[in-house]
Design a protein around this motif. Sequence first.
Motif, PDB file in Angstrom:
ATOM      1  N   GLN A  18       8.671 -17.352  -5.848  1.00 42.56           N
ATOM      2  CA  GLN A  18       7.685 -17.740  -4.845  1.00 42.56           C
ATOM      3  C   GLN A  18       6.468 -16.821  -4.934  1.00 42.56           C
ATOM      4  O   GLN A  18       6.600 -15.608  -4.917  1.00 42.56           O
ATOM      5  N   VAL A  19       5.306 -17.414  -5.044  1.00 40.21           N
ATOM      6  CA  VAL A  19       4.074 -16.653  -5.161  1.00 40.21           C
ATOM      7  C   VAL A  19       3.553 -16.337  -3.764  1.00 40.21           C
ATOM      8  O   VAL A  19       3.333 -17.241  -2.970  1.00 40.21           O
ATOM      9  N   GLN A  20       3.387 -15.066  -3.477  1.00 45.57           N
ATOM     10  CA  GLN A  20       2.858 -14.721  -2.160  1.00 45.57           C
ATOM     11  C   GLN A  20       2.297 -13.311  -2.124  1.00 45.57           C
ATOM     12  O   GLN A  20       2.605 -12.472  -2.963  1.00 45.57           O
ATOM     13  N   LEU A  21       1.459 -13.111  -1.118  1.00 44.85           N
ATOM     14  CA  LEU A  21       0.956 -11.789  -0.759  1.00 44.85           C
ATOM     15  C   LEU A  21       1.442 -11.501   0.648  1.00 44.85           C
ATOM     16  O   LEU A  21       1.358 -12.372   1.522  1.00 44.85           O
ATOM     17  N   VAL A  22       1.901 -10.303   0.859  1.00 48.95           N
ATOM     18  CA  VAL A  22       2.391  -9.926   2.179  1.00 48.95           C
ATOM     19  C   VAL A  22       1.749  -8.616   2.599  1.00 48.95           C
ATOM     20  O   VAL A  22       1.897  -7.597   1.916  1.00 48.95           O
ATOM     21  N   GLU A  23       1.044  -8.659   3.716  1.00 49.72           N
ATOM     22  CA  GLU A  23       0.463  -7.448   4.277  1.00 49.72           C
ATOM     23  C   GLU A  23       1.449  -6.767   5.216  1.00 49.72           C
ATOM     24  O   GLU A  23       2.256  -7.433   5.866  1.00 49.72           O
ATOM     25  N   SER A  24       1.330  -5.456   5.305  1.00 44.34           N
ATOM     26  CA  SER A  24       2.140  -4.683   6.241  1.00 44.34           C
ATOM     27  C   SER A  24       1.395  -3.403   6.589  1.00 44.34           C
ATOM     28  O   SER A  24       0.383  -3.070   5.956  1.00 44.34           O
ATOM     29  N   GLY A  25       1.906  -2.705   7.579  1.00 45.71           N
ATOM     30  CA  GLY A  25       1.338  -1.417   7.944  1.00 45.71           C
ATOM     31  C   GLY A  25       0.480  -1.412   9.185  1.00 45.71           C
ATOM     32  O   GLY A  25       0.011  -0.357   9.617  1.00 45.71           O
TER      33      GLY A  25
END
Length: 125
Positions: free
Chosen positions: A1-8
């Motif tokens: 699965q292609v994705q970008l995940v932000e965190s912080g």
Amino acid sequence: QVQLVESGGGLVTPGGSLRLSCSASGFRLDSYAIGWFRQAPGKEREEMSCISSDDGMTYYRDSVKGRFTISRDDAKNTGYLQIAGLKLEDTGRYYCAADSAGCSDYQLTEAGDYWGQGTQVTVSS
């Protein structure tokens, strides 16, 4: 699965700092420029910073120069945005995007091939 995940993201008092992360999966981030965007409450999303893929050049919107630091660790397939001296007006949802077309100054050249869902930053005393 292609994705970008932000965190912080999180709740921070004025003057504090945060490091936001933008982790890619399903594709190699090293071929893409990374842009960071902020959408403040009731306002349109605006781009803050961009880092190129080939030479790692960094660019910043004038209003955030000196406080925002964009970086990338391609070995970890992750981009970062360090924010220092947080101000009330930094409150908003922060998004990252990746684009193979590169940076045009502090903006991605095109609309972004991949986008994350964002991470919330709230600056409050």
